[in-house]
Design a protein around this motif. Structure first.
Motif, short mmCIF file in Angstrom:
data_model
loop_
_atom_site.label_atom_id
_atom_site.label_comp_id
_atom_site.label_asym_id
_atom_site.label_seq_id
_atom_site.Cartn_x
_atom_site.Cartn_y
_atom_site.Cartn_z
N ASN A 117 0.79 -1.23 0.00
CA ASN A 117 0.00 0.00 0.00
C ASN A 117 0.82 1.28 0.00
O ASN A 117 0.35 2.33 -0.45
CB ASN A 117 -0.93 0.01 1.21
N ASN A 118 2.05 1.21 0.50
CA ASN A 118 2.82 2.44 0.69
C ASN A 118 4.09 2.57 -0.15
O ASN A 118 4.50 3.68 -0.48
CB ASN A 118 3.21 2.58 2.18
N ILE A 119 4.71 1.45 -0.49
CA ILE A 119 5.99 1.51 -1.19
C ILE A 119 5.89 1.03 -2.63
O ILE A 119 6.46 1.63 -3.55
CB ILE A 119 7.07 0.70 -0.43
N SER A 120 5.16 -0.04 -2.86
CA SER A 120 5.08 -0.64 -4.19
C SER A 120 4.66 0.35 -5.29
O SER A 120 5.30 0.39 -6.35
CB SER A 120 4.12 -1.83 -4.18
N PRO A 121 3.60 1.16 -5.11
CA PRO A 121 3.22 2.09 -6.18
C PRO A 121 4.33 3.06 -6.57
O PRO A 121 4.52 3.36 -7.76
CB PRO A 121 2.02 2.84 -5.58
N THR A 122 5.09 3.52 -5.58
CA THR A 122 6.19 4.45 -5.87
C THR A 122 7.32 3.74 -6.60
O THR A 122 7.91 4.31 -7.54
CB THR A 122 6.72 5.07 -4.56
N VAL A 123 7.63 2.51 -6.20
CA VAL A 123 8.66 1.73 -6.88
C VAL A 123 8.31 1.57 -8.35
O VAL A 123 9.14 1.80 -9.24
CB VAL A 123 8.84 0.35 -6.23
N ARG A 124 7.09 1.21 -8.64
CA ARG A 124 6.67 0.96 -10.02
C ARG A 124 6.74 2.23 -10.86
O ARG A 124 7.13 2.20 -12.02
CB ARG A 124 5.27 0.35 -10.05
N LYS A 125 6.35 3.35 -10.27
CA LYS A 125 6.41 4.62 -11.00
C LYS A 125 7.86 5.03 -11.27
O LYS A 125 8.22 5.46 -12.37
CB LYS A 125 5.70 5.73 -10.22
N LEU A 126 8.72 4.90 -10.26
CA LEU A 126 10.13 5.25 -10.43
C LEU A 126 10.79 4.42 -11.52
O LEU A 126 11.54 4.94 -12.36
CB LEU A 126 10.88 5.05 -9.10
N VAL A 127 10.50 3.12 -11.53
CA VAL A 127 11.10 2.23 -12.52
C VAL A 127 10.58 2.55 -13.92
O VAL A 127 11.36 2.67 -14.87
CB VAL A 127 10.82 0.75 -12.17
N ARG A 128 9.27 2.70 -14.05
CA ARG A 128 8.68 2.99 -15.38
C ARG A 128 9.23 4.29 -15.94
O ARG A 128 9.63 4.36 -17.11
CB ARG A 128 7.16 3.05 -15.28
N ASP A 129 9.23 5.33 -15.12
CA ASP A 129 9.67 6.64 -15.60
C ASP A 129 11.14 6.63 -16.03
O ASP A 129 11.51 7.26 -17.03
CB ASP A 129 9.46 7.71 -14.52
N LYS A 130 11.98 5.93 -15.28
CA LYS A 130 13.41 5.92 -15.58
C LYS A 130 13.76 4.97 -16.71
O LYS A 130 14.49 5.31 -17.65
CB LYS A 130 14.19 5.53 -14.32
N ALA A 131 13.23 3.75 -16.65
CA ALA A 131 13.58 2.73 -17.65
C ALA A 131 13.09 3.09 -19.04
O ALA A 131 13.72 2.76 -20.05
CB ALA A 131 13.03 1.37 -17.23
N SER A 132 11.95 3.78 -19.12
CA SER A 132 11.38 4.13 -20.43
C SER A 132 12.21 5.18 -21.16
O SER A 132 11.96 5.45 -22.34
CB SER A 132 9.94 4.62 -20.26
N GLN A 133 13.20 5.76 -20.50
CA GLN A 133 14.07 6.75 -21.15
C GLN A 133 15.19 6.10 -21.97
O GLN A 133 15.88 6.79 -22.72
CB GLN A 133 14.70 7.66 -20.08
N TYR A 134 15.36 4.78 -21.84
CA TYR A 134 16.48 4.10 -22.50
C TYR A 134 16.00 3.20 -23.62
O TYR A 134 14.85 2.75 -23.63
CB TYR A 134 17.26 3.26 -21.48
N LYS A 135 16.89 2.92 -24.54
CA LYS A 135 16.58 2.04 -25.66
C LYS A 135 16.70 0.58 -25.22
O LYS A 135 17.33 0.26 -24.21
CB LYS A 135 17.52 2.32 -26.85
N THR A 136 16.10 -0.28 -26.03
CA THR A 136 15.98 -1.69 -25.67
C THR A 136 17.30 -2.33 -25.29
O THR A 136 17.42 -2.94 -24.22
CB THR A 136 15.36 -2.47 -26.84
N PHE A 137 18.30 -2.20 -26.14
CA PHE A 137 19.54 -2.93 -25.90
C PHE A 137 20.45 -2.25 -24.88
O PHE A 137 21.38 -2.84 -24.38
CB PHE A 137 20.26 -3.21 -27.22
N ASP A 138 20.16 -0.99 -24.56
CA ASP A 138 20.83 -0.37 -23.41
C ASP A 138 20.33 -1.01 -22.12
O ASP A 138 21.11 -1.28 -21.20
CB ASP A 138 20.56 1.14 -23.37
N LEU A 139 19.03 -1.26 -22.07
CA LEU A 139 18.46 -1.93 -20.90
C LEU A 139 18.89 -3.38 -20.81
O LEU A 139 19.10 -3.93 -19.72
CB LEU A 139 16.93 -1.86 -20.95
N ALA A 140 19.02 -4.01 -21.97
CA ALA A 140 19.33 -5.45 -21.99
C ALA A 140 20.80 -5.75 -21.74
O ALA A 140 21.13 -6.83 -21.23
CB ALA A 140 18.90 -6.05 -23.33
N GLY A 141 21.70 -4.79 -22.05
CA GLY A 141 23.12 -5.17 -21.95
C GLY A 141 24.07 -4.14 -21.39
O GLY A 141 25.25 -4.44 -21.22
#
Length: 201
Positions: A117-141
């Motif tokens: 209820n308190n931490i998970s929603p923030t974790v998911r938003k932080l990850v989505r916002d940051k990871a979506s800034q990178y290209k596929t193979f930057d994330l993969a390797g």
């Protein structure tokens, strides 16, 4: 008459004993007592946890065992869209630890599903916002990219914990393997094979 009174007293004592429970926390665990009086008195979370030995409780008292050792919360991301518009799958692991002696406060203020209820929603938003800034193979390797995301999420979670006053510690955040779509992998392998064939010729 005396025998009758003695019998009644023994019977009442036996009923009371049968209707009691005992809090016995294991090593690395705190037991939190939640009183629920049937007729009179004050209920609620007992502010001091049971940490060693055992403690008898009346049958209306609930016992909740809280682990004090570090544990991992897992967040699964399916089809997160990257900067080059490809969906990728991966997991993120957050290692958390409840502060010693503060399990009753955690349960009283944030309930049993305090992470969800308190931490998970923030974790998911932080990850989505940051990871979506990178290209596929930057994330993969690219290890530096993953380290950057981990650091970003870790700092965000720690700030949230301080802001809300949650009595837990965020030890670290780890990203699992990022899996690009099968079609993208096949096309990449095909291109790599063509380049190698040209070099061989």
């Amino acid at each position: 008459m005396r025998k009758y009174v003695l019998f009644v007293l023994c019977f009442v004592g036996l009923v009371g004993l049968v209707n009691c429970s005992r809090a016995v926390p294991d090593a690395g665990t705190e037991a939190v007592l939640i009183k629920k009086p049937m007729f009179f008195g004050h209920g609620g979370v007992v502010p001091e946890p049971v940490t060693t030995g055992s403690e008898w409780c009346v049958f209306t008292t609930d016992i909740c065992y809280i682990p004090m050792t570090p544990f991992q919360a897992r967040e699964c991301f399916d089809d997160l869209i990257t900067d080059d518009n490809n969906p990728v799958d991966f997991d993120v692991y957050i290692e958390l630890q409840v502060e010693k002696g503060r399990s009753p406060y955690l349960l009283d203020k944030f309930q049993t599903k305090w992470y969800e209820n308190n931490i998970s929603p923030t974790v998911r938003k932080l990850v989505r916002d940051k990871a979506s800034q990178y290209k596929t193979f930057d994330l993969a390797g690219n290890r530096e990219v993953l380290a950057s995301i981990e650091s970003h999420v870790e700092e965000g979670v720690r700030a949230l914990i301080v802001e809300k006053g949650i009595p837990v510690t965020c030890n670290r955040v780890v990203m699992g393997k990022v899996t690009p779509p099968t079609a993208v992998m096949e096309e990449t392998n095909k291109t790599a094979a063509q380049i190698q064939a040209k070099r061989t010729q």
